[in-house]
Design an enzyme around this catalytic site. Structure first.
Site, PDB file in Angstrom:
ATOM      1  N   ARG A 135     -14.130  -5.983 -60.376  1.00 13.53           N
ATOM      2  CA  ARG A 135     -15.058  -7.320 -60.626  1.00 13.53           C
ATOM      3  C   ARG A 135     -16.336  -6.991 -59.855  1.00 13.53           C
ATOM      4  O   ARG A 135     -17.356  -7.197 -60.401  1.00 13.53           O
ATOM      5  CB  ARG A 135     -14.412  -8.503 -60.228  1.00 13.53           C
ATOM      6  N   CYS A 185     -16.221 -15.383 -53.474  1.00 16.21           N
ATOM      7  CA  CYS A 185     -15.293 -14.794 -54.389  1.00 16.21           C
ATOM      8  C   CYS A 185     -15.966 -15.158 -55.908  1.00 16.21           C
ATOM      9  O   CYS A 185     -17.090 -15.328 -55.985  1.00 16.21           O
ATOM     10  CB  CYS A 185     -13.979 -15.096 -54.163  1.00 16.21           C
TER      11      CYS A 185
END
Length: 268
Positions: free
Chosen positions: A173, A225
């Protein structure tokens, strides 16, 4: 910030908070609580209590100070309580609750490493009965020094402020190879990457040499995050390991991409 994680066998008398949750099944945590929880525990839901889902700053937006104070008071917490937070173990949700309490400067807050199963193994009994506590009246001294918003992070990206941005998501990611949730793939410019799942040892979370050797204790580190949830255990592990100059970007990547550009690939 001192000791963050506690082994179940070392838990003393105090207040318990059950923070179990499942991002794929939002009712699971509450149902698990009703099926059996540590005696005296209260339940805090990630989305109903530890986020303000009416806001637009990311997928799990930061509650206001007023909302958090109301939660703490309705939970019957006192400032000097010893507070033990658990989830299912090896998960980010107890750390999220812990961070919110540290934001309010509660001095004696701990994450039970290993979660509810570790507490059961330590001989602490479960119950299905819900405990009720008298509402308290708190005077809180908020610790704004551990909180970052998008403007703070933009100052770091632009070089106005010196700090390390630390992305707690998976490397796939982070580099933009795979993005299963957000509309834009990549990471906040200048950020480095450390996948929080590398901290997992079974149902417990522990620092490892790769983490401690990679990041300098003297520099300011802002952890983020996707939505501010899985950054919490990385923040907590760093705090437990003696890192003191830490901040959490609660809005995180899902907030950043609504306003600013991103990078892909490894940080140069």
């Amino acid at each position: 910030m001192g000791k963050v994680f506690v082994a179940a066998r070392d838990v003393k008398a105090g207040r318990f908070i059950d923070a179990r949750f499942n991002l794929q099944d939002r009712d699971w945590g509450k149902q698990a609580f009703h099926s059996g929880h540590i005696q005296g525990a209260i339940y805090w839901d990630l989305e109903l209590d530890l986020s303000d889902m009416t806001k637009s700053e990311g997928r799990h937006p930061m509650p206001s100070k007023e909302q958090l104070q109301h939660l703490f008071e309705q939970s019957g917490l006192n400032y000097d309580d010893s507070i033990y937070i658990y989830d299912q173990g090896g998960a980010p949700f107890a750390a999220r609750a812990w961070w919110m309490l540290k934001y309010a400067n509660f001095p004696n807050v701990y994450i039970v490493n290993g979660g509810i199963e570790a507490l059961k193994e330590a001989g602490i009994s479960l119950t299905v009965e819900e405990s009720k506590y008298d509402v308290t009246d708190l005077v809180l001294d908020w610790n704004d020094a551990i909180y970052s918003n998008s403007a703070d992070v933009k100052n770091i990206v632009d070089g106005v402020q010196k700090a390390l941005l630390l992305d707690a998501r998976s490397n796939e990611r982070y580099i933009g190879k795979n993005e299963p949730i957000d509309k834009v793939a990549g990471h906040i410019p200048t950020a480095e990457n450390f996948d929080w799942e590398q901290l997992k040892q079974g149902s417990e979370l522990h620092a490892n040499e790769q983490l401690l050797e990679k990041f300098n204790r003297d520099e300011e580190i802002v952890v983020y995050c996707g939505s501010g949830v899985t950054a919490s255990p990385l923040y907590a592990i760093l705090a437990d390991s003696g890192y003191e100059n830490l901040k959490l970007y609660v809005g995180s990547y899902s907030d950043w991409i609504t306003q600013y550009e991103v990078e892909t690939g490894e940080n140069k």
